[in-house]
Enzyme design. Structure first.
Site, PDB file in Angstrom:
ATOM      1  N   GLU A   1       0.592  -1.284   0.050  1.00 42.18           N
ATOM      2  CA  GLU A   1       0.071  -0.332  -0.281  1.00 42.18           C
ATOM      3  C   GLU A   1       0.971   1.108  -0.156  1.00 42.18           C
ATOM      4  O   GLU A   1       2.148   1.147   0.440  1.00 42.18           O
ATOM      5  CB  GLU A   1      -0.994   0.195   1.632  1.00 42.18           C
ATOM      6  CG  GLU A   1      -1.997  -1.193   1.015  1.00 42.18           C
ATOM      7  CD  GLU A   1      -3.123  -0.642   2.549  1.00 42.18           C
ATOM      8  OE1 GLU A   1      -4.011  -1.480   2.437  1.00 42.18           O
ATOM      9  OE2 GLU A   1      -3.392   0.004   3.214  1.00 42.18           O
TER      10      GLU A   1
ATOM     11  N   CYS B   1       3.868   8.283   1.330  1.00 44.10           N
ATOM     12  CA  CYS B   1       4.315   7.162   1.971  1.00 44.10           C
ATOM     13  C   CYS B   1       4.950   6.449   1.864  1.00 44.10           C
ATOM     14  O   CYS B   1       3.690   5.381   0.730  1.00 44.10           O
ATOM     15  CB  CYS B   1       3.711   6.791   3.208  1.00 44.10           C
ATOM     16  SG  CYS B   1       4.211   6.227   4.634  1.00 44.10           S
TER      17      CYS B   1
ATOM     18  N   CYS C   1       7.341  -6.769   6.405  1.00 50.60           N
ATOM     19  CA  CYS C   1       8.858  -6.588   7.179  1.00 50.60           C
ATOM     20  C   CYS C   1       9.462  -7.630   8.707  1.00 50.60           C
ATOM     21  O   CYS C   1       8.060  -8.048   8.667  1.00 50.60           O
ATOM     22  CB  CYS C   1       8.049  -5.134   7.708  1.00 50.60           C
ATOM     23  SG  CYS C   1       9.325  -4.662   8.923  1.00 50.60           S
TER      24      CYS C   1
ATOM     25  N   CYS D   1       7.234  -5.512  15.173  1.00 54.73           N
ATOM     26  CA  CYS D   1       7.566  -4.652  16.064  1.00 54.73           C
ATOM     27  C   CYS D   1       5.969  -4.788  17.002  1.00 54.73           C
ATOM     28  O   CYS D   1       5.032  -5.179  15.440  1.00 54.73           O
ATOM     29  CB  CYS D   1       7.413  -3.079  15.609  1.00 54.73           C
ATOM     30  SG  CYS D   1       9.591  -2.038  14.802  1.00 54.73           S
TER      31      CYS D   1
ATOM     32  N   CYS E   1       2.928  -2.866  15.655  1.00 58.66           N
ATOM     33  CA  CYS E   1       2.566  -2.515  14.079  1.00 58.66           C
ATOM     34  C   CYS E   1       2.530  -3.900  13.451  1.00 58.66           C
ATOM     35  O   CYS E   1       2.434  -4.792  13.255  1.00 58.66           O
ATOM     36  CB  CYS E   1       3.902  -2.661  13.396  1.00 58.66           C
ATOM     37  SG  CYS E   1       3.562  -1.764  11.868  1.00 58.66           S
TER      38      CYS E   1
ATOM     39  N   CYS F   1      -1.768   7.019  10.316  1.00 58.17           N
ATOM     40  CA  CYS F   1      -0.552   6.051  10.211  1.00 58.17           C
ATOM     41  C   CYS F   1      -0.724   4.550  11.344  1.00 58.17           C
ATOM     42  O   CYS F   1      -1.333   4.740  11.632  1.00 58.17           O
ATOM     43  CB  CYS F   1       0.316   7.078  11.145  1.00 58.17           C
ATOM     44  SG  CYS F   1       2.030   6.304  11.069  1.00 58.17           S
TER      45      CYS F   1
END
Length: 414
Positions: free
Chosen positions: A122, A139, A146, A150, A153, A380
């Site tokens: 995205e 962004c 990933c 984290c 996240c 975010c």
């Protein structure tokens, strides 16, 4: 960054929402894709064809500034060269499977970058007005998923699939820029996106060469011509690659900090166990000290997501002041955006304001990020790599959360 809503669902719902999906059809062509080539690479490409190097600049302008993908429309290039290019090259952006434009001006795209449900990323564009005029910040993602996991996240909970290529990275900017130019005659088109942040899915410094190649295109006057201080790379703290970045390209640097001490950061950002805060802060200081830092390296942007009762207390603010006292910094406080099964909540507005006041009173520039794009899951912390979880990390994580919840209920009943 990550989304609470499934990308595959978004893609399926696109037609129901009346969203037109741009015709950027991915092919399995063996032709050279010129979209992701830097100027040096394009110059070498044309020299190998027996052409002059200046052709690279001409083609770059057609592709990146005017959004032209058909060589036949590149009118300042000879017909003979255009025929050659048709046979051996193409300009191919990643396939757009969904787009949605928010009522507040935020725009989001879902791109397919491979086979299978999970090969999706995205990109989000956030408009704003500042002292320089209308700002459009994009962004951009650098990986499918990933690997850093984290704890706050949701992208990390999907696991890591693969790195993006330069064409897939710069293609996100190409699509976003052209989204404002679709009805504008080619000769009148301009470079619309003003700022880029490498803060989307993935850890940019773990996909170093493609990310640097893409950022060099962003800075190149024959492509997007952005200022060095308007291109920002955000990292969770891969210390050796921060030093390598300083030697390779001059862009702004942001650190996903999120905790002011090692024990807490070990929990929130596990890479801290390998590169603890002392090493990370020292790397940031070296980055700023690098020669040629007049525009983009005057300070480090510190990103700090506000988690209720976890990292938002008064003592955390004091620890943060001590940690950053010798590092020129701008601090960006980010209200947490919850996602399904998230073990955290968002700090209250009053708690965030008090945290900001402590930092501002000590002389730091400290802002609170405004949440945008909620109606299209573009806030975010809500970009998610979905959904083919090859590592089964998301399932294991959900089981862990459920187990912890059951243990709390059992303890309370005792």
């Amino acid at each position: 960054m990550n989304t609470a809503q499934s990308i595959s669902t978004l893609a399926q719902d696109a037609t129901l929402q009346g969203e037109a999906v741009p015709k950027t059809v991915q092919t399995n062509s063996s032709k050279a894709n010129l979209l992701g080539m830097t100027r040096a690479e394009l110059e070498a490409f044309f020299e190998q064809m027996g052409e002059k190097k200046f052709r690279a600049g001409q083609v770059m302008k057609w592709i990146h500034q005017f959004g032209v993908t058909d060589f036949a429309d590149m009118t300042n290039i000879s017909g003979k060269l255009r025929e050659k290019l048709v046979n051996i090259a193409e300009v191919q952006a990643p396939e757009v499977v969904h787009r949605h434009y928010s009522k507040d001006g935020t725009r989001k795209w879902v791109f397919r970058v491979g086979e299978g449900e999970g090969s999706l990323v995205e990109t989000v564009l956030i408009p704003a007005d500042d002292k320089t005029g209308a700002r459009k910040t994009l962004c951009i993602s650098s990986q499918v998923g990933c690997a850093l996991d984290c704890s706050f996240c949701s992208t990390g909970k999907q696991g890591f699939q693969r790195d993006l290529t330069p064409a897939e990275i710069i293609g996100q900017l190409w699509v976003a820029n052209q989204s404002y130019m679709e009805d504008v005659p080619v000769g009148d088109r301009t470079r619309t996106v003003t700022n880029v942040v490498m803060m989307g899915m993935g850890e940019p410094l773990l996909n170093f060469d493609p990310v640097v190649a893409s950022m060099s295109l962003m800075l190149d006057d024959f492509a997007y011509g952005m200022s060095k201080r308007r291109v920002t790379l955000s990292t969770s703290g891969v210390v050796p690659m921060i030093d390598k970045l300083a030697q390779t390209i001059d862009v702004a640097l942001a650190i996903s900090l999120h905790a002011p001490n090692d024990p807490l950061r070990n929990e929130l950002v596990p890479i801290n166990k390998k590169y603890p805060l002392e090493q990370l802060i020292a790397a940031c200081q070296r980055y700023i000290a690098k020669d040629g830092n007049e525009s983009s390296r005057k300070h480090i942007t510190v990103e700090y997501v506000m988690l209720d009762g976890v990292n938002d207390k008064a003592e955390h603010a004091q620890q943060l002041l001590k940690l950053l006292k010798d590092l020129p910094s701008k601090i960006n406080l980010i209200p947490f955006n919850p996602f399904p099964h998230a073990p955290y909540g968002r700090s209250s507005r009053n708690r965030i304001m008090a945290f900001q006041k402590t930092l501002s009173d000590a002389g730091f520039v400290c802002t609170i990020r405004q949440t945008r794009g909620d109606d299209i899951d573009a806030a975010c912390g809500q970009l998610v790599g979905q959904v083919a979880d090859r590592t089964r990390r998301a399932e294991k994580w959900k089981q862990k959360v459920a187990s912890q919840h059951n243990e709390i209920l059992r303890t309370q009943s005792d």
